[in-house]
Scaffold this active site. Structure first.
Site, short mmCIF file in Angstrom:
data_model
loop_
_atom_site.label_atom_id
_atom_site.label_comp_id
_atom_site.label_asym_id
_atom_site.label_seq_id
_atom_site.Cartn_x
_atom_site.Cartn_y
_atom_site.Cartn_z
N HIS A 195 -11.39 0.44 -0.95
CA HIS A 195 -10.25 -0.25 -1.57
C HIS A 195 -9.52 -1.08 -0.53
CE1 HIS A 195 -7.08 -1.08 -4.46
NE2 HIS A 195 -6.20 -0.78 -3.50
N SER A 196 -9.28 -2.37 -0.84
CA SER A 196 -8.53 -3.29 0.02
C SER A 196 -9.23 -3.40 1.38
CB SER A 196 -7.09 -2.80 0.14
OG SER A 196 -6.26 -3.79 0.67
N MET A 197 -8.58 -3.01 2.47
CA MET A 197 -9.25 -3.01 3.77
C MET A 197 -10.55 -2.23 3.71
SD MET A 197 -8.00 -1.21 7.33
CE MET A 197 -8.35 0.43 6.67
N SER A 210 -12.98 -2.70 -4.33
CA SER A 210 -11.75 -2.51 -5.09
C SER A 210 -10.58 -3.22 -4.40
CB SER A 210 -11.47 -1.01 -5.22
OG SER A 210 -10.25 -0.77 -5.88
#
Length: 252
Positions: free
Chosen positions: A90-92, A118
């Site tokens: 997710h993200s990073m 994500s």
């Protein structure tokens, strides 16, 4: 660096048919995936990856560059790739999962059966508002503006003082990341996003399609950047269905 330290929060289930390695958002740790095993099929073994600088590895220096981090993770996970595996980030964590998938394929001939992305724009799309090199006060304000960290964390001044070095390292890693062209992955990619997430629009999420030579799917959920925490009742059934479908395509 001990290989087991990366998976210190993983309760290995040798009866599971697939391992799902999970990578957190900036400032997050393996703990954010602690409950996921309770909501996914028993044949899926959730393996949260603990990065240096948080959780049980709080006293270790966090990485500030993404590729060296991936190069450290890849060989550490090799002993756990003795059964089908998938990656979720997710993200990073999405960038980490993507680059790790590429590294495992190219250097070790190990391919995930599925990559789950994500809350992150495709790799070739740069960050819109880098904040990694701001002063502490401006950095914290940037986190609030970008909704880049959970509000309850940002409001805890004592915890934030402890967490700022890791957060700054994480944002340095994400904000300075530059995509280097590679062959498309040979596994399916599924991308998730929050409908109210300004940092990962539907178009930017859909752009992940070009990074696989097989199938791509996209799912949008109600919520902002942290829809993975607020829309679990929708996320988990979708994730379970995608995992089970990929597992059926693999000969075990």
């Amino acid at each position: 660096m001990n290989n087991k330290s990366w998976l210190a929060n993983c309760q290995l289930n040798h009866l599971a048919k697939l391992r799902l390695f999970c990578f957190p958002y900036a400032g997050g740790g393996a703990a954010i995936f602690r409950s996921w095993q309770d909501f996914l099929p028993t044949q899926i073994e959730v393996c949260p990856v603990e990065l240096p600088g948080r959780g049980l590895r709080l006293m270790e220096a966090a990485f500030t560059q993404l590729i060296p981090l991936v190069e450290a993770i890849a060989p550490a996970l090799l002993p756990y790739l003795n059964k089908p595996f998938a990656l979720f980030g997710h993200s990073m964590g999405a960038l980490i999962a993507f680059e790790l998938a590429c590294k495992l394929c190219q250097a070790y001939n190990q391919s995930p059966i599925h990559l789950f992305i994500s809350g992150r724009a495709a790799p070739h799309i740069p960050e819109r508002s880098p904040i990694y090199d701001l002063s502490d006060a401006e950095f914290l304000e940037g986190l609030r503006r970008l909704n880049g960290s959970p509000q309850e964390v940002l409001d805890n001044a004592e915890y934030m003082q402890l967490l700022i070095p890791t957060l700054r390292a994480d944002f340095t890693m994400a904000d300075t990341y530059t995509y280097t062209p590679k062959p498309p992955l040979k596994c399916p990619i599924t991308a998730f996003a929050g409908l109210q997430d300004p940092e990962a629009s539907a178009d930017n999420i859909k752009a992940w399609q070009q990074y696989t030579s097989t199938s791509f799917s996209m799912h949008l959920f109600p919520g902002d950047h942290f829809f993975i925490n607020t829309a679990k009742q929708l996320l988990f059934p979708t994730l379970s269905q995608e995992l089970e479908q990929s597992l059926r395509s693999v000969k075990i």
